[in-house]
Design an enzyme around this catalytic site. Structure first.
Site, mmCIF file in Angstrom:
data_model
loop_
_atom_site.group_PDB
_atom_site.id
_atom_site.type_symbol
_atom_site.label_atom_id
_atom_site.label_comp_id
_atom_site.label_asym_id
_atom_site.label_seq_id
_atom_site.Cartn_x
_atom_site.Cartn_y
_atom_site.Cartn_z
ATOM 1 N N GLU A 27 40.409 41.757 40.130
ATOM 2 C CA GLU A 27 41.358 41.476 39.042
ATOM 3 C C GLU A 27 41.191 42.552 37.985
ATOM 4 O O GLU A 27 40.943 42.271 36.822
ATOM 5 C CB GLU A 27 41.103 40.079 38.458
ATOM 6 C CG GLU A 27 42.365 39.322 38.047
ATOM 7 C CD GLU A 27 42.980 39.821 36.740
ATOM 8 O OE1 GLU A 27 42.794 41.002 36.398
ATOM 9 O OE2 GLU A 27 43.653 39.040 36.074
ATOM 10 N N GLU B 116 43.709 50.267 34.374
ATOM 11 C CA GLU B 116 42.262 50.141 34.566
ATOM 12 C C GLU B 116 41.779 50.815 35.849
ATOM 13 O O GLU B 116 40.693 50.536 36.342
ATOM 14 C CB GLU B 116 41.854 48.662 34.574
ATOM 15 C CG GLU B 116 42.036 47.986 33.222
ATOM 16 C CD GLU B 116 41.484 46.571 33.197
ATOM 17 O OE1 GLU B 116 40.666 46.232 34.084
ATOM 18 O OE2 GLU B 116 41.866 45.812 32.308
#
Length: 223
Positions: free
Chosen positions: A132, A141
């Site tokens: 995640e 990210e």
């Protein structure tokens, strides 16, 4: 009431006390832990897809929640990876508090530093990857290079990935102001379609002027 509101909104750092030390985490982890729908869907996917004796790799475990959910399935063992030392310490406490230390091994390092082998970090390649590591824009990210590296080095050829895919909806706009706010680095798209053009050097961009804050739509939304 004020503390409860802060927890719900995720605007203050998450504090977990252990051994007379405070472990902090970004406030958005509150939102993730309180997102019941997100957690329910992940739990259902893990229960449906993990097979008997699977080895599971959890990249960016954060609080350790997904690793603990995976450990409660038919998985043989779960390897949790977290590059943030404060989060890794919190995940370790959470895993121990839930009595799952025998089923979850935590590595406080980035997945790109994980090595496979009997005397290395994980004894064999994993049968399942759960992760995640998504920001609000999905890619910020380093999701693509991280998963690409995992597929090449850390997963079996038949390994499953949860989630298996994602859809982005974009709206092309013309705005000098937005251009100066944040530029997605080329590294964030490493391993993606080579046709994507991303500016990798924003060092020469100066601060925006108030007059540049206007923007207009240049195309219809697209996926």
């Amino acid at each position: 009431m004020a503390q409860e509101a802060a927890i719900q909104q995720g605007i203050y750092n998450w504090l977990q006390l252990h051994s007379a030390e405070a472990v902090s985490a970004p406030g958005y982890h509150y939102d993730m832990l309180h997102d019941n729908e997100r957690n329910r869907v992940y739990r259902m996917a893990l229960e449906d897809e993990i097979e008997e004796d699977d080895f599971v790799l959890d990249i960016g475990t954060g609080s350790g929640l997904l690793s603990m959910l995976a450990a409660r399935t038919k998985a043989q063992h779960v390897f949790a990876v977290e590059g943030d030392s404060s989060l890794a310490a919190a995940a370790k406490d959470n895993i121990e508090a839930n009595g799952l230390s025998d089923l979850v091994t935590l590595h406080a390092k980035f997945s790109t530093d994980i090595q496979v082998g009997w005397s290395a970090d994980i004894p064999c390649k994993a049968d399942m990857l759960v992760t995640e590591i998504f920001d609000s824009a999905l890619l910020g990210e380093g999701m693509i290079p991280t998963v690409t590296d995992a597929c090449k080095r850390l997963l079996t050829p038949e390994a499953k990935v949860i989630p298996a895919g994602a859809t982005m909806t974009a709206l092309l706009v013309d705005s000098s102001y937005l251009l100066h706010q944040e530029v997605l680095s080329a590294h964030a798209l490493e391993g993606a379609c080579a046709a994507l053009h991303v500016c990798s050097d924003a060092s020469d961009l100066g601060p925006p002027r108030a007059a540049e804050r206007s923007w207009h739509c240049a195309a219809q939304p697209m996926q």
